[in-house]
Write a protein that holds these residues in place. Sequence first.
Motif, PDB file in Angstrom:
ATOM      1  N   UNK A 102      -3.858 -10.371   0.499  1.00  0.00           N
ATOM      2  CA  UNK A 102      -3.094  -9.070  -0.169  1.00  0.00           C
ATOM      3  C   UNK A 102      -2.560  -8.390   1.568  1.00  0.00           C
ATOM      4  N   UNK A 103      -3.438  -8.513   2.378  1.00  0.00           N
ATOM      5  CA  UNK A 103      -2.293  -8.253   3.419  1.00  0.00           C
ATOM      6  C   UNK A 103      -0.061  -8.225   3.125  1.00  0.00           C
ATOM      7  N   UNK A 104      -0.535  -9.759   3.383  1.00  0.00           N
ATOM      8  CA  UNK A 104       0.917  -9.624   3.275  1.00  0.00           C
ATOM      9  C   UNK A 104       1.538  -9.660   1.775  1.00  0.00           C
ATOM     10  N   UNK A 163      -2.143  -8.311  -6.611  1.00  0.00           N
ATOM     11  CA  UNK A 163      -2.798  -7.987  -5.926  1.00  0.00           C
ATOM     12  C   UNK A 163      -3.941  -6.748  -7.372  1.00  0.00           C
ATOM     13  N   UNK A 164      -3.690  -6.252  -7.694  1.00  0.00           N
ATOM     14  CA  UNK A 164      -4.678  -5.542  -8.888  1.00  0.00           C
ATOM     15  C   UNK A 164      -5.289  -6.173  -9.398  1.00  0.00           C
ATOM     16  N   UNK A 217       1.137  -6.697  -0.016  1.00  0.00           N
ATOM     17  CA  UNK A 217       0.966  -5.248   0.474  1.00  0.00           C
ATOM     18  C   UNK A 217       2.448  -5.316   1.042  1.00  0.00           C
ATOM     19  N   UNK A 218       2.514  -5.969   1.537  1.00  0.00           N
ATOM     20  CA  UNK A 218       4.177  -5.359   2.679  1.00  0.00           C
ATOM     21  C   UNK A 218       5.212  -6.109   1.722  1.00  0.00           C
ATOM     22  N   UNK A 265       2.732  -6.388  -6.372  1.00  0.00           N
ATOM     23  CA  UNK A 265       1.980  -5.763  -6.129  1.00  0.00           C
ATOM     24  C   UNK A 265       1.375  -6.058  -7.584  1.00  0.00           C
ATOM     25  N   UNK A 266       1.190  -6.201  -8.472  1.00  0.00           N
ATOM     26  CA  UNK A 266       0.481  -6.228 -10.344  1.00  0.00           C
ATOM     27  C   UNK A 266      -0.033  -7.476 -10.090  1.00  0.00           C
TER      28      UNK A 266
END
Lengths: 326, 326
Positions: free
Chosen positions: A109-111, A90-91, A113-114, A87-88
């Motif tokens: 990002x979708x993959x 992504x940010x 996140x999940x 997740x980091x």
Amino acid sequence: MLSYWNDYPTIQNKLQIVCSLIEEQLQVRNKEIQDTLIEFANSGGKYLRPAYFFFFTELGEKSKQDQKQLTQVAASIEILHMATLIHDDIIDDSPLRRGNITVQSKYGKDIAVYAGDLLFTQFFDLLTQAMNGSRYLEINAASMKRLLLGELDQMHSRFNKRETIEDYLCSINGKTAELFWLACIQGAHFGKTSEEIESLAGEIGRDIGLAFQIYDDILDYTAEQHILQKPILEDLAQGVYTLPLILANQEHPEIFAPYLAKERSLSLEDAQKVAELVVSYGGVEKAKEFAHKYTKQALQNIAKLPECQAKNGINQLTKQLLQRTF
Amino acid sequence: MLSYWNDYPTIQNKLQIVCSLIEEQLQVRNKEIQDTLIEFANSGGKYLRPAYFFFFTELGEKSKQDQKQLTQVAASIEILHMATLIHDDIIDDSPLRRGNITVQSKYGKDIAVYAGDLLFTQFFDLLTQAMNGSRYLEINAASMKRLLLGELDQMHSRFNKRETIEDYLCSINGKTAELFWLACIQGAHFGKTSEEIESLAGEIGRDIGLAFQIYDDILDYTAEQHILQKPILEDLAQGVYTLPLILANQEHPEIFAPYLAKERSLSLEDAQKVAELVVSYGGVEKAKEFAHKYTKQALQNIAKLPECQAKNGINQLTKQLLQRTF
């Protein structure tokens, strides 16, 4: 990267079992996510937190330990770590992690996140299996929350030219030191040591985590890209101002103001220049003093542990990890 | 939106307490995230899952119930629901949710990732407080995992022109029905009913969830934008093919193939045309048959519950929710 532990064969064996459990946990019917996560799990993490966990378990009485429980708790710590990394990234919009393309830049990002969410549920799942009414279940929940708040603090203070040393320490205390704290204190607890050792283990973990993160942040200002395997000054371009810059900027704000004002439009050349200025205005040296302070505290507390092989291991690993050459 | 419960004052009171607990849980030192989450929590959700939870608790013996525990479990269910909504909106790139701008489009994906993560930790935190060694802790962990796998299934089958009815049912069983199952079965369990009612409550919840999601998907094909308060056919443009389309496409693939081949470049006009075709080729009617089947099963099982006011409430709410007019 379990070869990192060649000098600690007992730990290496245990980490191998943790690895297998993690891989087992990642078997899900969504093949894409499964492959992504298994690839990520095998992408070169050193399993530092589970290693500290196991070192501290070895201070306890083996006959009282539940080995399956120890493996589950160790795996839960690494899985929580993996979730936050994904997740980091992504940010941070990070293209690279451990020299590999990040989940978010490879799969979107979708993959990501999940994938991170799924790891949070696996963390939860493993803990509920392992804890069986232990008060450490609540401690884990509270710790996970502090970890996330540390991440949020960092995100919130992006491009904050007035970020203080206290802000920085509060943030890394959550985002990095928390998991080292959890690994060490749980190692002592589930390894069935004493309450005294448990509390000491927590302090040691906390200080190791703080020093570890400060050194990591120093590296941004000193290392060559090919050594670090991640883009130089990525943090800087993202508005994440770490200790070396905070310290240099605190004394010479007029020097840094024109660069920091550029925010996201800071060029690579600008970033290089900022790095040089941080070094020449003593930011790196001063940051090292902080890291040394926490390292020293950790080593002093390690010295208080009862004499045994595990103590030597903890001491050696901590020196190896924190007495880096720059 | 607790005004939805004006006809059920006891439930409304309990939901109000849940609301306050959730708001309390959302007090974090990051003001931005806190405000975001509190705004989201107050943005018009009906608290349907906690409501079902409380209805089922009322079938049990009040003297045996721990009201604080009930509030915590109810809040945990809603918080898990909120977390998945926020992360779903990242995946879907949804601009609107409940007629409000989504967290991700208002504050960016970064905040949305961490906001969802923070809710996962609050879910975990509340559960560890409430469960105290109950086997439902593990059941919650497993349920959260199935929920996420349902989301993943849906993401994985995007733009899959051969998605089957089974794929669809498997996905909504996880992503929607799971939480209704959890709400109802936990209501019966923590409300101290019998094992028989507990199991029946789970089945009822599962069927309500399935019917609820199918009706929701049907609405995409029948409702006007101003009624639904979300962009028409958003799912379709994102490659999420739901039951009405799956059913119509199964019988007339040649009709839909040219539209579906356009994938992300499907225009609004195309989407409108697809919706018309789905209706004219009977997709909506056939999907309603599925929804009716699950609604009927739920009502039949509700009829088996012991006679009491709560049973009437469950019956009335379920009819109100699932016997929509189109």
